[in-house]
Design an enzyme around this catalytic site. Structure first.
Site, mmCIF file in Angstrom:
data_model
loop_
_atom_site.group_PDB
_atom_site.id
_atom_site.type_symbol
_atom_site.label_atom_id
_atom_site.label_comp_id
_atom_site.label_asym_id
_atom_site.label_seq_id
_atom_site.Cartn_x
_atom_site.Cartn_y
_atom_site.Cartn_z
ATOM 1 N N CYS A 122 0.818 -1.221 0.000
ATOM 2 C CA CYS A 122 0.000 0.000 0.000
ATOM 3 C C CYS A 122 0.847 1.265 0.000
ATOM 4 C CB CYS A 122 -0.930 -0.003 1.202
ATOM 5 S SG CYS A 122 -1.989 -1.445 1.245
ATOM 6 N N HIS A 262 -3.480 7.004 2.964
ATOM 7 C CA HIS A 262 -3.848 5.737 2.331
ATOM 8 C C HIS A 262 -5.305 5.441 2.677
ATOM 9 C CE1 HIS A 262 -4.103 1.681 1.123
ATOM 10 N NE2 HIS A 262 -3.889 1.135 2.304
ATOM 11 N N ASN A 293 -10.363 -0.232 -0.634
ATOM 12 C CA ASN A 293 -8.917 -0.096 -0.411
ATOM 13 C C ASN A 293 -8.189 -0.684 -1.617
ATOM 14 O OD1 ASN A 293 -6.236 -0.620 0.284
ATOM 15 N ND2 ASN A 293 -6.703 -1.093 2.425
HETATM 16 N N1 COA Z 1 -18.786 -9.094 9.041
HETATM 17 C C1 COA Z 1 -19.469 -9.220 10.198
HETATM 18 N N2 COA Z 1 -18.890 -9.501 11.369
HETATM 19 C C2 COA Z 1 -17.560 -9.687 11.373
HETATM 20 C C3 COA Z 1 -16.784 -9.607 10.205
HETATM 21 C C4 COA Z 1 -17.445 -9.298 8.995
HETATM 22 N N3 COA Z 1 -16.793 -9.161 7.837
HETATM 23 N N4 COA Z 1 -15.495 -9.836 10.513
HETATM 24 C C5 COA Z 1 -15.455 -10.058 11.836
HETATM 25 N N5 COA Z 1 -16.706 -9.986 12.360
HETATM 26 C C6 COA Z 1 -17.108 -10.129 13.736
HETATM 27 C C7 COA Z 1 -16.263 -11.102 14.494
HETATM 28 O O1 COA Z 1 -16.764 -12.396 14.384
HETATM 29 C C8 COA Z 1 -16.335 -10.559 15.902
HETATM 30 O O2 COA Z 1 -17.560 -10.973 16.474
HETATM 31 P P1 COA Z 1 -17.665 -11.282 18.068
HETATM 32 O O3 COA Z 1 -17.376 -9.958 18.739
HETATM 33 O O4 COA Z 1 -19.068 -11.734 18.203
HETATM 34 O O5 COA Z 1 -16.625 -12.312 18.334
HETATM 35 C C9 COA Z 1 -16.435 -9.061 15.710
HETATM 36 O O6 COA Z 1 -16.912 -8.851 14.365
HETATM 37 C C10 COA Z 1 -15.122 -8.350 15.871
HETATM 38 O O7 COA Z 1 -14.115 -9.025 15.107
HETATM 39 P P2 COA Z 1 -12.699 -8.418 14.871
HETATM 40 O O8 COA Z 1 -11.903 -9.323 13.979
HETATM 41 O O9 COA Z 1 -12.102 -8.029 16.179
HETATM 42 O O10 COA Z 1 -13.090 -7.150 14.012
HETATM 43 P P3 COA Z 1 -12.510 -5.674 14.077
HETATM 44 O O11 COA Z 1 -13.287 -4.848 14.980
HETATM 45 O O12 COA Z 1 -11.026 -5.709 14.240
HETATM 46 O O13 COA Z 1 -12.832 -5.200 12.619
HETATM 47 C C11 COA Z 1 -11.649 -4.868 10.584
HETATM 48 C C12 COA Z 1 -12.276 -5.874 11.528
HETATM 49 C C13 COA Z 1 -10.975 -5.631 9.439
HETATM 50 C C14 COA Z 1 -12.735 -3.944 10.026
HETATM 51 C C15 COA Z 1 -10.615 -4.030 11.380
HETATM 52 O O14 COA Z 1 -9.721 -4.852 12.080
HETATM 53 C C16 COA Z 1 -9.828 -3.130 10.510
HETATM 54 O O15 COA Z 1 -10.353 -2.191 9.987
HETATM 55 N N6 COA Z 1 -8.486 -3.378 10.365
HETATM 56 C C17 COA Z 1 -7.616 -2.641 9.533
HETATM 57 C C18 COA Z 1 -7.735 -3.186 8.189
HETATM 58 C C19 COA Z 1 -7.124 -2.346 7.143
HETATM 59 O O16 COA Z 1 -7.546 -1.257 6.881
HETATM 60 N N7 COA Z 1 -6.111 -2.879 6.487
HETATM 61 C C20 COA Z 1 -5.479 -2.294 5.415
HETATM 62 C C21 COA Z 1 -4.212 -1.710 5.870
HETATM 63 S S1 COA Z 1 -3.247 -1.476 4.458
#
Ligand code: COA
Length: 337
Positions: A122, A262, A293
């Protein structure tokens, strides 16, 4: 008696002269993504700010999207392809290990310029802008075409809840050339290889192909991500890097007109803006909402949109910052062309 190695002399300064973009035709709403990952439009919007993304069709290859974006950038810079003497392509989704897609892009555009790809995920476009600025000032090249392009859908697992709704396709391009005044500030860049595994291609090619003793998977290697630690790293560590880029450019936050981070995720963009204490007059790129993204393409796509919509005006001072797999990052202050 030594042989003289004539010193090359470049321009006093470098600047971005034109920016172009190519967005795939197909717009994919959250509704088309949710079933395969047991998610909802509401969850995706709340966690990422993404409403729609663009996914490339069969004709919209890495090369095709790059050429389209480059032609626009060249036209806006007032240059012909023949005036470009270096083409730098930042991408992680060109599916040939070799040769670089940059040579094919250069050829299609009509130049036999030096051409090569860089792999910094990225942050690749911001790495490319820094290199281009140095090439122009050192005299290695007069005009450099920097392209950020991805067709991430080729390596996306549409059943992976952590990535399927985030990543997308597109291309952005910028022409960097000589300038009488500074138009590209010093880069602040680096890496954190301790976190090498946070965003990565899941299998290497040997796992895919396998051997008679150990059969491979036979499926395309997919992109995987540990979203939580990436989110924390990006939201906090990157704000400091943005501030350093401002300091190194010799300006203050008040001098900033535009912030083009980004386009990873709207929550990361908001967290960075808060951590950096950006003044309210600074206009912030929010292209991720309907573009998704696009990794290396995200900063030039977002900058191009701000210029097209009048949110970034010629002569404005913009902070660019990009970060991702590696983990790697790069930031610089630039003047909007
Ligand atoms: N849809 C619905 N629910 C989802 C899900 C999805 N796609 N992915 C995870 N969940 C659920 C999980 O099962 C979990 O449920 P629980 O609380 O009942 O156990 C809950 O959501 C939280 O999961 P988690 O993995 O901790 O999610 P999060 O809050 O970290 O959100 C992202 C996930 C990916 C949105 C977040 O981590 C994020 O934005 N990360 C950065 C990603 C990014 O921008 N990367 C690019 C960098 S270059």
């Amino acid at each position: 008696m030594g042989t003289p190695l004539s010193a090359s002399t470049g321009a006093p300064h470098a600047a971005i002269l034109g920016v172009g973009a190519y967005r795939p035709v197909r717009v994919v709403p959250n509704a088309d993504v949710v079933d395969a990952i047991d998610s909802s439009d509401e969850w995706i919007q709340q966690r990422s700010g993404i409403k729609t993304r663009r996914w490339a069709g069969p004709e919209e290859s890495v090369q095709m999207m790059s050429v389209e974006a480059s032609r626009i950038a060249l036209e806006r810079a007032g240059l012909d392809a023949g005036q470009i003497d270096c083409v730098v392509v930042a991408t992680v989704s060109h599916l040939l290990q070799t040769p670089a897609v940059a040579t094919a892009i250069a050829h299609e555009l009509g130049t036999d310029a030096a051409a090569f790809d860089i792999s910094a995920a990225c942050s690749g476009f911001c790495h490319g802008i820094s290199m281009a600025s140095d090439f122009v000032r050192a005299g290695s090249a007069q005009h450099v075409l920097v392209i950020g392009v991805e067709r991430l859908t080729d390596i996306l697992d549409l059943t992976d809840r952590g990535t399927a709704f985030i990543f997308a396709d597109g291309a952005g391009a910028a022409v960097v050339g000589p300038s009488d005044t500074p138009g590209i500030g010093p880069v602040v860049w680096g890496s954190d290889g301790e976190q090498f595994d946070l965003i990565r291609q899941r299998e290497d090619w040997r796992d895919v192909v396998g051997s008679p003793e150990r059969p491979g998977s036979g499926v395309m290697p997919h992109l995987v991500m540990q979203g939580n630690p990436v989110f924390r790293w990006a939201s906090f560590a990157m704000a400091k890097i943005g501030q350093q880029a401002i300091d190194r450019a010799g300006i203050t936050l008040d001098d900033l007109d535009v912030f083009v981070p980004h386009q990873a995720n709207m929550r990361i963009i908001d967290a960075m803006a808060r951590s950096m204490k950006l003044p309210s007059h600074v206009r912030i790129a929010r292209d991720v909402a309907d573009q998704g993204n696009t990794s290396a393409a995200s900063v030039p796509l977002a900058l191009e949109r701000m210029i097209a919509e009048g949110d970034a005006r010629s002569g404005d001072t913009a902070l660019l910052i990009a970060f991702g797999a590696g983990l790697s990052y790069a930031a610089q202050v630039v003047t909007v062309p």
